[in-house]
Design a protein around this motif. Structure first.
Motif, mmCIF file in Angstrom:
data_model
loop_
_atom_site.group_PDB
_atom_site.id
_atom_site.type_symbol
_atom_site.label_atom_id
_atom_site.label_comp_id
_atom_site.label_asym_id
_atom_site.label_seq_id
_atom_site.Cartn_x
_atom_site.Cartn_y
_atom_site.Cartn_z
ATOM 1 N N SER A 185 -13.676 7.572 -1.515
ATOM 2 C CA SER A 185 -14.110 6.239 -1.929
ATOM 3 C C SER A 185 -13.205 5.678 -3.021
ATOM 4 O O SER A 185 -13.145 4.459 -3.208
ATOM 5 C CB SER A 185 -15.553 6.292 -2.440
ATOM 6 O OG SER A 185 -15.631 6.969 -3.677
ATOM 7 N N MET A 186 -12.469 6.546 -3.730
ATOM 8 C CA MET A 186 -11.605 6.059 -4.818
ATOM 9 C C MET A 186 -10.386 5.311 -4.295
ATOM 10 O O MET A 186 -10.165 4.148 -4.664
ATOM 11 C CB MET A 186 -11.243 7.217 -5.751
ATOM 12 C CG MET A 186 -12.445 7.720 -6.542
ATOM 13 S SD MET A 186 -12.054 8.902 -7.866
ATOM 14 C CE MET A 186 -11.654 10.367 -6.911
ATOM 15 N N PRO A 187 -9.545 5.890 -3.425
ATOM 16 C CA PRO A 187 -8.458 5.077 -2.875
ATOM 17 C C PRO A 187 -8.964 3.922 -2.029
ATOM 18 O O PRO A 187 -8.333 2.861 -1.962
ATOM 19 C CB PRO A 187 -7.636 6.069 -2.039
ATOM 20 C CG PRO A 187 -8.545 7.220 -1.787
ATOM 21 C CD PRO A 187 -9.447 7.298 -2.980
ATOM 22 N N GLY A 211 -2.100 2.257 2.782
ATOM 23 C CA GLY A 211 -2.304 3.220 1.701
ATOM 24 C C GLY A 211 -3.207 4.361 2.113
ATOM 25 O O GLY A 211 -2.904 5.536 1.848
ATOM 26 N N LEU A 212 -4.324 4.049 2.776
ATOM 27 C CA LEU A 212 -5.229 5.104 3.225
ATOM 28 C C LEU A 212 -4.560 5.978 4.289
ATOM 29 O O LEU A 212 -4.798 7.189 4.352
ATOM 30 C CB LEU A 212 -6.517 4.492 3.772
ATOM 31 C CG LEU A 212 -7.417 3.807 2.737
ATOM 32 C CD1 LEU A 212 -8.588 3.109 3.415
ATOM 33 C CD2 LEU A 212 -7.918 4.803 1.700
ATOM 34 N N GLY A 219 0.805 -1.211 0.000
ATOM 35 C CA GLY A 219 0.000 0.000 0.000
ATOM 36 C C GLY A 219 0.840 1.263 0.000
ATOM 37 O O GLY A 219 0.447 2.286 -0.572
ATOM 38 N N LEU A 220 2.019 1.195 0.620
ATOM 39 C CA LEU A 220 2.904 2.363 0.663
ATOM 40 C C LEU A 220 3.629 2.558 -0.665
ATOM 41 O O LEU A 220 3.991 3.681 -1.017
ATOM 42 C CB LEU A 220 3.932 2.201 1.789
ATOM 43 C CG LEU A 220 3.372 2.034 3.208
ATOM 44 C CD1 LEU A 220 4.511 1.856 4.196
ATOM 45 C CD2 LEU A 220 2.519 3.229 3.588
ATOM 46 N N LYS A 221 3.843 1.459 -1.400
ATOM 47 C CA LYS A 221 4.598 1.531 -2.654
ATOM 48 C C LYS A 221 3.703 1.786 -3.870
ATOM 49 O O LYS A 221 4.194 2.163 -4.936
ATOM 50 C CB LYS A 221 5.361 0.223 -2.866
ATOM 51 C CG LYS A 221 6.387 -0.079 -1.783
ATOM 52 C CD LYS A 221 7.010 -1.463 -2.005
ATOM 53 C CE LYS A 221 7.995 -1.814 -0.909
ATOM 54 N NZ LYS A 221 8.544 -3.186 -1.092
ATOM 55 N N ASP A 222 2.428 1.556 -3.727
ATOM 56 C CA ASP A 222 1.500 1.686 -4.848
ATOM 57 C C ASP A 222 1.470 3.132 -5.342
ATOM 58 O O ASP A 222 1.232 4.053 -4.563
ATOM 59 C CB ASP A 222 0.094 1.262 -4.393
ATOM 60 C CG ASP A 222 -0.840 0.998 -5.559
ATOM 61 O OD1 ASP A 222 -0.895 1.844 -6.467
ATOM 62 O OD2 ASP A 222 -1.513 -0.048 -5.551
ATOM 63 N N LYS A 223 1.715 3.343 -6.640
ATOM 64 C CA LYS A 223 1.772 4.710 -7.156
ATOM 65 C C LYS A 223 0.422 5.409 -7.060
ATOM 66 O O LYS A 223 0.354 6.639 -6.974
ATOM 67 C CB LYS A 223 2.286 4.739 -8.587
ATOM 68 C CG LYS A 223 1.335 4.219 -9.638
ATOM 69 C CD LYS A 223 1.926 4.417 -11.027
ATOM 70 C CE LYS A 223 0.935 3.984 -12.116
ATOM 71 N NZ LYS A 223 1.505 4.182 -13.473
#
Length: 457
Positions: free
Chosen positions: A366-368, A380-381, A247-251
């Protein structure tokens, strides 16, 4: 109230409708209450400023810096805090967050100058770190993506409702000067900080970590919800890219962090300065300012629910986010030019801007939330909220600097309008053809629908 706010499910079948109706009634009231208190405690400094600034010697830039420095502490500990939530569970971790932030929110009554103001605001932000993304992640465990915009809309309602109800209460609390030797702004911090501590004690008793632990659901309901959420997770998980570090690496995380930064500039640039802007429109008492500030937030609360339901119904999350931000930008632009001309028309502009700002939050977040799943969603959130909320540091400080430099609120409003319009354009261009930006392109929605159809058959 929560029954009235419940969205009409589509294609879930009788079992799905019944299950989610129970989940909404059980989960959402507490979630909304917690966020109501959180938003009250982070934004009540806007009202305290009306009398606190003179008492402890703050100019506009110093106030803006301290108001925004909350988000530095918040950003630094956001991801580590959400890692703790993912490991220990929502109940225990949210209780920890609530109690510590309640203590520091109350401790704001002790500030006596710039230094202590900055320190306690920083500590308050650090204590609250992880709360918002923890709630977002929690909702991804209980509600399918297709129903999540409306649910987020109910959650986000706590922001304008907190501002609307908190405004007159804060204005009245400021009139407690001299009671037990304390100033009104000190009573404001004490009285509005205590509820977080009490809720921290109650949350472990009232909250359930995951659907499989929900003994308040019938067996078939619990099995349906677990299967539905597992199917959604499986549809989005590719090559193990749903672990915490992924989640931290996801562009996508970084892109949504940058976009959220622009939206947050509008949220807190307006929210933390609204009482000061309204006070400048005429000769009002602090109580009168509170009741006037109530108006734009009350109107915004109605709009948030309508707009979130529309975004859910159409699935066009990117479009609804962008249009709402443009509406906010236009409202701020109008208010900026009308401030010196007509206070009533300026208030209409501020009301339109509040509608747009708060209306954009649910479809945007709601998108992320739809793009990331599992532990990747937790990290990620958290990162989206952490980096995005740095806008809460930049914008109040920038507005304060512009006010000190120009002597008016107009330049600050124009700055916020520009931030929102640019963010609107970037959000639409990036997300309009992505699955999370348009539900019609989301494979998880199709997978969940297939599970429902199979159960019906």
């Amino acid at each position: 109230m929560m029954t009235l706010l419940a969205p009409k499910s589509s294609g879930l079948g009788e079992l799905g409708d019944r299950t989610l109706r129970k989940v909404r009634r059980r989960v959402m009231p507490l979630i909304v209450l917690l966020y109501f208190v959180a938003y009250l405690d982070r934004n009540n400094v806007g009202f305290a400023k009306l009398t606190m600034s003179e008492d402890i010697g703050l100019n506009s830039a110093a106030y803006g810096l301290g108001a925004g420095i909350f988000f530095l502490g918040y950003a630094l500990l956001e991801v580590p805090s959400n890692a703790g939530m993912y490991r220990f569970g929502a109940r225990k971790w949210l209780a920890r967050i609530l109690i510590t932030w309640g203590l520091f929110a109350t401790a704001m009554c002790l500030v006596n100058g710039e230094s202590t103001y900055y320190i306690v605001r920083f500590l308050l932000g650090a204590a609250e770190a992880g709360f918002f993304p923890a709630i977002l992640f929690y909702l991804t465990l209980w509600f399918p993506a297709a129903q999540r915009v409306t649910v987020l809309g109910i959650f986000i309602l706590a922001q304008p409702v907190s501002n609307a109800l908190g405004a007159p209460v804060s204005g009245l609390l400021l009139q407690l000067d001299g009671v037990m030797g304390l100033q009104g702004w000190q009573w404001l911090y004490i009285i509005e900080g205590i509820p977080a501590i009490l809720l921290g004690v109650l949350t472990p008793l009232l909250m359930t970590d995951r659907p499989r632990d929900a003994k308040w659901l019938e067996t078939d309901e619990r099995n349906w919800l677990s299967a539905t959420m597992d199917a959604e997770l499986a549809a989005k998980s590719q090559s193990g890219k749903h672990n915490f570090l992924a989640g931290l690496k996801d562009k996508r995380t970084l892109v949504y962090s940058a976009l959220y930064f622009g939206l947050v500039c509008g949220i807190y640039g307006l929210g933390l300065w609204m009482p000061t802007i309204v006070a400048a429109l005429g000769k009002f008492s602090t109580a009168e300012v509170g009741f006037i500030v109530f108006i734009p937030y009350a109107v915004a609360a109605v709009f948030v629910y309508f707009w979130s339901k529309r975004a859910d119904r159409t699935g066009k999350r990117a479009w609804h986010s962008a249009v709402s931000m443009v509406l906010a930008g236009v409202g701020l632009l109008a208010a900026g030019y009308l401030l010196p001309v007509n206070p009533v028309l300026a208030m209409i502009g501020l009301t339109v801007s509040a509608m747009g700002i708060y209306g954009a939050i649910a479809p945007f977040l709601s998108m992320p939330s739809a793009a990331l799943t599992g532990a990747a969603a937790a990290s990620g959130l958290a990162l989206v909220n952490s980096l995005g909320n740095l806008g809460g540091f930049i914008s109040p400080y920038a507005v304060g600097l512009l006010k000190d430099a120009t002597g008016s609120n107009q330049s600050g409003l124009l700055f916020l309008s520009l931030c929102l319009c640019l963010t609107a354009a970037a959000t639409y261009l990036y997300a309009r053809k992505r699955p999370e930006g348009d539900a019609a392109l989301d494979p998880a929605v199709a997978a969940a629908a297939a599970v429902d159809q199979a159960k019906v058959s």
